[in-house]
Design a protein around this motif. Structure first.
Motif, short mmCIF file in Angstrom:
data_model
loop_
_atom_site.label_atom_id
_atom_site.label_comp_id
_atom_site.label_asym_id
_atom_site.label_seq_id
_atom_site.Cartn_x
_atom_site.Cartn_y
_atom_site.Cartn_z
N TYR A 1 -78.00 23.96 26.98
CA TYR A 1 -76.55 24.12 26.81
C TYR A 1 -76.25 24.99 25.60
O TYR A 1 -75.35 25.84 25.63
CB TYR A 1 -75.90 22.75 26.64
CG TYR A 1 -74.39 22.82 26.50
CD1 TYR A 1 -73.58 23.13 27.59
CD2 TYR A 1 -73.78 22.57 25.28
CE1 TYR A 1 -72.20 23.19 27.47
CE2 TYR A 1 -72.40 22.64 25.14
CZ TYR A 1 -71.62 22.94 26.24
OH TYR A 1 -70.25 23.02 26.11
N SER A 2 -77.02 24.81 24.52
CA SER A 2 -76.80 25.60 23.31
C SER A 2 -77.22 27.05 23.52
O SER A 2 -76.45 27.98 23.23
CB SER A 2 -77.59 24.99 22.15
OG SER A 2 -77.48 25.79 21.00
N ALA A 3 -78.43 27.28 24.04
CA ALA A 3 -78.96 28.64 24.15
C ALA A 3 -78.29 29.45 25.25
O ALA A 3 -78.29 30.68 25.21
CB ALA A 3 -80.47 28.59 24.40
N SER A 4 -77.69 28.78 26.24
CA SER A 4 -77.04 29.51 27.33
C SER A 4 -75.81 30.27 26.86
O SER A 4 -75.32 31.15 27.57
CB SER A 4 -76.66 28.55 28.46
OG SER A 4 -75.72 27.59 28.01
N SER A 5 -75.32 29.95 25.67
CA SER A 5 -74.18 30.70 25.14
C SER A 5 -74.54 32.17 24.94
O SER A 5 -73.66 33.04 24.95
CB SER A 5 -73.71 30.09 23.82
OG SER A 5 -74.73 30.18 22.83
N ASN A 6 -75.83 32.47 24.78
CA ASN A 6 -76.28 33.86 24.67
C ASN A 6 -75.96 34.61 25.96
O ASN A 6 -75.52 35.77 25.92
CB ASN A 6 -77.78 33.90 24.38
CG ASN A 6 -78.35 35.31 24.41
OD1 ASN A 6 -78.66 35.84 25.47
ND2 ASN A 6 -78.50 35.90 23.24
N LEU A 7 -76.18 33.95 27.09
CA LEU A 7 -75.90 34.58 28.38
C LEU A 7 -74.41 34.73 28.62
O LEU A 7 -73.97 35.66 29.32
CB LEU A 7 -76.52 33.75 29.51
CG LEU A 7 -78.05 33.58 29.46
CD1 LEU A 7 -78.49 32.60 30.54
CD2 LEU A 7 -78.74 34.91 29.63
N VAL A 8 -73.63 33.85 28.03
CA VAL A 8 -72.18 33.86 28.26
C VAL A 8 -71.48 34.87 27.36
O VAL A 8 -70.74 35.74 27.83
CB VAL A 8 -71.59 32.45 28.05
CG1 VAL A 8 -70.07 32.48 28.23
CG2 VAL A 8 -72.21 31.47 29.04
N TYR A 9 -71.72 34.77 26.05
CA TYR A 9 -70.95 35.55 25.09
C TYR A 9 -71.60 36.88 24.72
O TYR A 9 -70.92 37.80 24.24
CB TYR A 9 -70.70 34.72 23.83
CG TYR A 9 -69.96 33.44 24.10
CD1 TYR A 9 -68.63 33.46 24.52
CD2 TYR A 9 -70.60 32.21 23.98
CE1 TYR A 9 -67.96 32.28 24.79
CE2 TYR A 9 -69.92 31.02 24.25
CZ TYR A 9 -68.61 31.07 24.65
OH TYR A 9 -67.94 29.92 24.93
N VAL A 10 -72.91 36.99 24.89
CA VAL A 10 -73.61 38.24 24.57
C VAL A 10 -73.83 39.08 25.82
O VAL A 10 -73.46 40.25 25.88
CB VAL A 10 -74.94 37.97 23.86
CG1 VAL A 10 -75.66 39.27 23.56
CG2 VAL A 10 -74.71 37.19 22.56
N VAL A 11 -74.45 38.46 26.83
CA VAL A 11 -74.69 39.17 28.08
C VAL A 11 -73.43 39.28 28.92
O VAL A 11 -73.20 40.27 29.61
CB VAL A 11 -75.83 38.49 28.87
CG1 VAL A 11 -76.12 39.23 30.18
CG2 VAL A 11 -77.09 38.40 28.02
N GLY A 12 -72.59 38.22 28.87
CA GLY A 12 -71.33 38.24 29.61
C GLY A 12 -71.42 37.70 31.01
O GLY A 12 -70.68 38.12 31.90
N ASN A 13 -72.33 36.72 31.23
CA ASN A 13 -72.50 36.13 32.56
C ASN A 13 -72.17 34.65 32.54
O ASN A 13 -72.69 33.89 31.72
CB ASN A 13 -73.94 36.31 33.06
CG ASN A 13 -74.28 37.76 33.34
OD1 ASN A 13 -73.41 38.54 33.70
ND2 ASN A 13 -75.54 38.11 33.18
N GLY A 14 -71.30 34.19 33.45
CA GLY A 14 -71.06 32.78 33.66
C GLY A 14 -70.44 32.05 32.50
O GLY A 14 -69.86 32.64 31.59
N THR A 15 -70.56 30.71 32.55
CA THR A 15 -70.07 29.83 31.50
C THR A 15 -71.19 28.88 31.08
O THR A 15 -72.13 28.61 31.86
CB THR A 15 -68.87 29.00 31.98
OG1 THR A 15 -69.29 28.13 33.06
CG2 THR A 15 -67.76 29.91 32.47
N THR A 16 -71.09 28.35 29.86
CA THR A 16 -72.12 27.43 29.39
C THR A 16 -72.17 26.17 30.26
O THR A 16 -73.25 25.66 30.55
CB THR A 16 -71.84 27.03 27.92
OG1 THR A 16 -70.50 26.56 27.80
CG2 THR A 16 -72.05 28.22 27.00
#
Length: 399
Positions: free
Chosen positions: A30-45
């Protein structure tokens, strides 16, 4: 619910360790997936967390289903699964989806369900079961190298050759685990040395071919060499930005960590939710959290050894070691990469990293180990140790 728990058999310590690892995985994912959300721009945490929960739910379903299968059934099933695995690997290599700029073909996209499947992870489990079956068959028999080429080494090298162009680390781990299993299974050491030499020769020929024909395997050999060079050159801090950011994350974690969800480097470290999730765990939970996680993997290894030693059949012993040892070995490699004790391999942390195929195949292997940990009757043990002179008879008798 009580009826469900009564139907759970096998080593309770392994069940407990696996459940604890799975439950803990929700926090770093849950914590590390924020990289995919806010940096990569995919999905939500929350979306990634739900997806991870679904993968684990299906994974535990696999564990439950597989652990109910009698151990000797895996002999015949491995014979059926090997051709299927080879077909999947050929299909993957021919049209697998690309991964970023490296143009690797590792995944088969399943359009109906909307996610990808990595055939090499299934191949590793099936191959180890297949090798355990063969070693059981030749136990206490005098066998020449030529007799084992077709039934043992041809399938092994086909799997490795089909995985190698896209995923060197997985191919190398599978090859090493097969050698370890063969050594423990009593296969002659002099023949194993010849296999190691043949493997090194084959790898050399592959590298030379890739260098001579760069369009055939774009970027792969260059990627391997750059990772090895960056690992060996400790003075070049810019050689591998992934390792440098992972070390920064580990250093900032200190003894007790920054707290759950308070990682900073997760926004700068690529693959922070999969390949480098251990660095995020140490950053958030400190060395205490990192060593505690390592302790649970070592505890899993201890229980795997106990189950293998307690099993009453040769096949059961080799089966447990063959499918159980790679889980812990992969975990240790993942941790070693994060602290720069090993070159970057792209191996996820079992049961912790986000990813469906890795979780499912780890659960498949755990289910096999749990199946072998169940005490069998004397008639079942006799079935496990029967002579498999005719594979067709074995398949018809087991299935």
């Amino acid at each position: 619910m009580m009826k469900f728990f009564k139907n759970i058999k096998g080593d309770k310590a392994i069940w407990g360790v696996v459940a604890l690892l799975a439950l803990f995985s929700f926090l770093p994912v849950y914590s590390a997936s924020s990289n995919l959300v806010y940096v990569v721009g995919n999905g939500t945490t929350m979306g990634y967390l739900v997806k991870h929960a679904l993968f684990l739910f299906l994974g535990f379903g696999i564990i439950y289903g597989v652990h109910k299968v009698p151990t000797h059934f895996f002999k015949g099933l491995s014979l059926i699964a090997m051709p299927v695995v080879l077909i999947l690997l050929v299909y993957t290599l021919a049209q697998g989806s690309s991964s970023g700029a490296t143009n690797t073909s590792r995944w088969i996209r399943l359009p109906i369900v909307g996610f990808t499947f990595q055939a090499s992870t299934l191949a590793s489990v099936v191959l180890m079961i297949y090798v355990a079956r063969y070693l059981t068959k030749i136990k206490d028999k005098v066998i020449t190298f030529s007799e084992s080429i077709l039934p043992l080494w041809i399938p092994v090298f086909l799997v490795i050759v089909l995985i190698l162009p896209a995923n060197f680390s997985t191919a190398a781990i599978i090859f090493f685990m097969v050698l370890v299993l063969c050594f423990l299974g009593g296969y002659p050491i002099k023949y194993l040395m010849g296999i190691v030499g043949a493997g090194l020769l084959g790898l050399t020929l592959f590298v030379l071919t890739a260098k001579a024909l760069p369009d055939l395997f774009p970027n792969r050999v260059d990627t391997w060499m750059s990772r090895i060079e960056s690992f060996s050159n400790s003075e070049d801090t810019e050689a591998d930005y992934q390792i440098e950011r992972a070390k920064i994350a580990i250093a900032s974690g200190g003894l007790i960590g920054n707290g759950a969800g308070k990682s900073v480097m997760k926004n700068f470290l690529p693959q922070s939710s999969s390949d480098f999730i251990y660095a995020i765990i140490v950053e958030e939970y400190g060395l205490i959290g990192g060593f505690t996680l390592m302790f649970f993997y070592l505890l899993l290894l201890f229980r795997i050894v106990v189950v293998a030693n307690a099993n009453q059949t040769i096949f059961g012993k080799l089966l447990v070691v063959g499918v159980g040892l790679p889980i812990v070995f992969q975990a240790l490699i993942n941790m070693a990469v994060a602290v720069q004790l090993f070159p970057v391999t792209g191996q996820p942390l079992p049961l912790i990293s986000m990813g469906g195929t890795s979780i499912w195949m780890t659960c498949l292997a755990i289910g096999v180990v749990l199946s072998a940990s169940i005490k069998r009757t004397s008639s079942e043990i006799q079935s496990m140790e029967m002579d498999e002179t005719n594979p067709l008879e074995v398949l018809s008798g087991q299935l």
